[in-house]
Structure formats: C-alpha cells, structure tokens
Design a protein around this motif. Structure first.
Motif, short mmCIF file in Angstrom:
data_model
loop_
_atom_site.label_atom_id
_atom_site.label_comp_id
_atom_site.label_asym_id
_atom_site.label_seq_id
_atom_site.Cartn_x
_atom_site.Cartn_y
_atom_site.Cartn_z
N UNK A 147 7.59 13.43 -28.83
CA UNK A 147 8.89 13.05 -28.29
C UNK A 147 9.18 11.59 -28.62
N UNK A 148 10.42 11.30 -28.97
CA UNK A 148 10.85 9.94 -29.28
C UNK A 148 11.79 9.47 -28.17
N UNK A 149 11.37 8.43 -27.45
CA UNK A 149 12.12 7.95 -26.30
C UNK A 149 12.49 6.48 -26.46
N UNK A 150 13.70 6.13 -26.02
CA UNK A 150 14.12 4.73 -25.93
C UNK A 150 14.08 4.36 -24.45
N UNK A 151 13.17 3.46 -24.08
CA UNK A 151 12.95 3.12 -22.68
C UNK A 151 13.59 1.77 -22.33
N UNK A 152 14.21 1.73 -21.15
CA UNK A 152 14.83 0.51 -20.66
C UNK A 152 14.45 0.31 -19.20
N UNK A 153 14.15 -0.95 -18.83
CA UNK A 153 13.80 -1.26 -17.46
C UNK A 153 14.58 -2.45 -16.94
N UNK A 154 14.78 -2.48 -15.61
CA UNK A 154 15.51 -3.57 -14.96
C UNK A 154 14.72 -4.00 -13.73
N UNK A 155 14.48 -5.30 -13.60
CA UNK A 155 13.73 -5.84 -12.47
C UNK A 155 14.50 -7.03 -11.89
N UNK A 156 14.70 -7.02 -10.57
CA UNK A 156 15.35 -8.13 -9.88
C UNK A 156 14.32 -8.77 -8.94
N UNK A 157 14.12 -10.09 -9.09
CA UNK A 157 13.10 -10.78 -8.30
C UNK A 157 13.68 -12.03 -7.65
N UNK A 158 13.04 -12.45 -6.55
CA UNK A 158 13.35 -13.73 -5.91
C UNK A 158 12.24 -14.72 -6.24
N UNK A 193 20.67 -18.42 -10.77
CA UNK A 193 20.24 -17.19 -11.43
C UNK A 193 19.65 -17.50 -12.80
N UNK A 194 18.52 -16.85 -13.10
CA UNK A 194 17.93 -16.92 -14.45
C UNK A 194 17.63 -15.50 -14.88
N UNK A 195 18.11 -15.11 -16.06
CA UNK A 195 17.86 -13.76 -16.57
C UNK A 195 17.30 -13.83 -17.98
N UNK A 196 16.45 -12.87 -18.30
CA UNK A 196 15.83 -12.81 -19.62
C UNK A 196 15.70 -11.36 -20.05
N UNK A 197 15.96 -11.11 -21.33
CA UNK A 197 15.77 -9.78 -21.92
C UNK A 197 14.52 -9.81 -22.77
N UNK A 225 14.24 -0.58 -11.59
CA UNK A 225 14.68 0.73 -12.10
C UNK A 225 14.33 0.84 -13.57
N UNK A 226 14.22 2.07 -14.05
CA UNK A 226 13.95 2.31 -15.47
C UNK A 226 14.51 3.66 -15.88
N UNK A 227 14.82 3.80 -17.16
CA UNK A 227 15.33 5.06 -17.69
C UNK A 227 14.84 5.24 -19.12
N UNK A 228 14.87 6.48 -19.58
CA UNK A 228 14.42 6.81 -20.94
C UNK A 228 15.45 7.73 -21.59
N UNK A 229 15.87 7.37 -22.78
CA UNK A 229 16.83 8.17 -23.55
C UNK A 229 16.08 8.94 -24.63
N UNK A 274 12.70 2.62 -30.48
CA UNK A 274 11.66 3.50 -29.95
C UNK A 274 10.35 2.75 -29.76
N UNK A 275 9.99 1.93 -30.74
CA UNK A 275 8.71 1.23 -30.71
C UNK A 275 8.70 0.10 -29.67
N UNK A 276 9.86 -0.54 -29.45
CA UNK A 276 9.94 -1.65 -28.50
C UNK A 276 10.94 -1.33 -27.40
N UNK A 277 10.43 -1.24 -26.17
CA UNK A 277 11.28 -1.01 -25.01
C UNK A 277 11.89 -2.33 -24.53
N UNK A 278 12.97 -2.23 -23.77
CA UNK A 278 13.68 -3.41 -23.27
C UNK A 278 13.50 -3.53 -21.75
N UNK A 279 13.08 -4.70 -21.31
CA UNK A 279 12.99 -4.99 -19.88
C UNK A 279 13.87 -6.21 -19.60
N UNK A 280 14.82 -6.04 -18.69
CA UNK A 280 15.69 -7.14 -18.28
C UNK A 280 15.25 -7.65 -16.92
#
Length: 308
Positions: free
Chosen positions: A84-95, A126-130, A155-159, A223-229
């Motif tokens: 299976x070939x998946x494109x994964x994305x994640x989102x994290x909110x921190x204090x 606010x500081x954000x990084x991808x 949260x995270x999802x896979x396409x 596919x090889x590199x997932x994204x985490x924001x």
C-alpha cells in the motif's frame, strides 16, 4: 505429357516456397513489434496486470498509437497483494513557556527522526513549523511530540494513493517501451514521410513520458516523506518576553474613544430623526386628516357606496 507434368509440379513448388518465405518474414516482423507490447493478462511490475489489452498494430512500420493508448486504459490494479502507498500527514498543537529555544528544539526533533524543516512562521505568540519525516518514522515522531511542549491536541490522516501510484508506474513502463521501439523504427525509416511521422509520434511519447516521470517523482517523495505540522503557542496572557501586563493608561484611552464613538452614533441617529422623521410624521398626519379626519374622503365614499 510427362515433361508438362514435371514442369507444372516444379512451378508449384517454387510458388509454395516463395509464399512460405514471405509469410515467415511478415510473421517475424510482427513478432518483433509484439515483443514491445504485453500479452493479454501479462503480469507487469509490482503485481499490476494488463487485462483485455489489445496488441498494437503495425502499419508501414509505424506504431499504432491508438492501440497503445487503449492498452494503457486497460490497466487494472489489484485490491490486494501489493504494498500500500500512503501519504501521511500529522498536526500537533503544543504550549511552550518561551520561543527562545523552540526553533532549535524542533530542528533537533526533526534530525532525530531523519527529517528536516521546510517552512517556519513566527508571530508574537505563535511559532509554527512544517517538518518532513521519513514515513517509517512517522508514528514514533507523532507519539513523541510531547517532548517539545505540552500537547493540547494532535491529529493525523493518511491518503491511500496505491492505485494511482501503480497505474502511473505501469504507464511509464509502457511509454518507455514505445519510446524504444519508435527510436528503432526511426533508424529504419524508408522515406521522408515515415521519418516525419515517427518523429512526431516519438516527440509526443517523450513529452508524455517526462510529464509522467515528474508526477511519479513528486508522488514518491510525498509517500517516502510524511508531513508533520507543529504549532507552538504561549500560555494565555504571555508573550515571548514574559507575562503581558495590561497597560492601564492605554485601556482608559480606548474606553474614552469608545464612549466618544457611542455619543457620535446617538447624534447621527437624532439628526436622521429630525431630517427624515418629522416630515414623514407630518405626511402621515395629513393623509389621516384627508381620509379619516374632518374631511374624511374615504369615509364619505364608503357611505355613498353603502346607500346604493
């Protein structure tokens, strides 16, 4: 008589041998091109099969591109049995208590999992990084995001792009086969007309192949590199320099401005009432006097109608 029979038999043998050679040459020529096109239900790369594929035809040694495109359209991807070939994305909110070291922390976090930072954004609170993380390390990176600060939400999802990936891979292989065959035919062109036609078809195939390879490169990278924001925030009421004490003088100034604006609004409403309200009331009073008051035109009309 015998000589005539021998002559006829010899002639028939010569004709039979000539026809056999011609048929053999044509069969060899056709088989040479068939090598470039997969047989029906031939198993291709990565478990992809070609069902009901039409063999490309040969017309004066020029590839029938319509047949080749029909072959591409017949590609089917099996529902199982392939990776299976998946494109994964994640989102994290921190204090975080401060932004002083958050950028360095996120850089070390990305390196720890074999990744790198692509985009950053910094504002007052606010500081954000991808971050791009190898997909094999995606789950661990998401689970350990708490090392950067207090996780507020995650949260995270896979396409799933399995079908798109293998379909594109097979089409690229088909285009490469067609390109190689056309280059071979280009060297064997017997006339200027054939040369120009083969060059036209070859240019089309090369253009489509380059476009497909570019799409495959982008898709493979996703596919090889997932994204985490990661979005980092300071606690409520804090800025990067510490607690944001209220400015009493500024607050009183804003309150005074709001009071002035309130009375300005009241004055505008009063002016509208004077300019438009009084004439409107006067008109309504006049209409009532004419229709229902002393003159009572409407009442008189009603009485006349009633008498009749």
């Amino acid at each position: 008589m015998k000589k005539s029979l021998i002559f006829i038999a010899s002639l028939l043998c010569i004709l039979f041998i000539s026809c056999s050679k011609s048929a053999g040459n044509n069969a060899a020529k056709y088989e040479d091109f068939e090598y470039a096109i997969p047989e029906e239900n031939t198993v291709l790369n990565s478990g992809i099969t070609m069902s009901s594929a039409r063999k490309a035809a040969v017309n004066n040694d020029i590839v029938d591109m319509d047949a080749a495109y029909e072959m591409e359209d017949s590609i089917e991807v099996p529902a199982s049995g392939v990776e299976r070939k998946l494109i994964k994305n994640g989102y994290v909110c921190i204090n975080v208590p401060s932004f002083d070291s958050i950028e360095m922390q996120i850089q070390n976090y990305a390196k720890l999992y074999g990744g790198y930072i692509t985009n950053t954004y910094l504002s007052e609170n606010n500081y954000s990084a991808e971050i791009k993380i190898p997909s094999v390390n995606f789950e661990n990176a998401m689970n350990n995001a708490g090392t950067l600060g207090e996780v507020k939400n995650r949260s995270q999802n896979a396409n799933d792009v399995t079908e798109e990936f293998y379909d594109l891979e097979t089409r690229i292989n088909t285009k490469r086969i067609l390109k190689d065959k056309l280059e071979g035919y280009l060297k064997q062109a017997a006339s200027v007309k054939e040369l120009l036609e083969i060059e036209r078809q070859l240019n089309n195939v090369v253009t489509e192949l380059e476009s497909m390879e570019g799409r495959m490169k982008r898709l493979s990278n996703q596919i090889e590199y997932s994204t985490i924001t990661i979005n980092a925030y300071l606690p409520t009421g804090f800025v990067d320099t510490g607690y944001n004490w209220p400015d009493i003088k500024e607050d009183f100034r804003k309150m005074g401005v709001n009071i002035v604006h309130f009375f300005e609004g009241l004055l505008v409403v009063a002016l509208y009432l004077v300019i438009y309200g009084i004439p409107l009331i006067a008109i309504c009073a006049l209409l009532y006097w004419l229709l229902f008051g002393k003159i009572g035109l409407l009442i008189k009309l009603f009485k006349k109608i009633s008498r009749k």
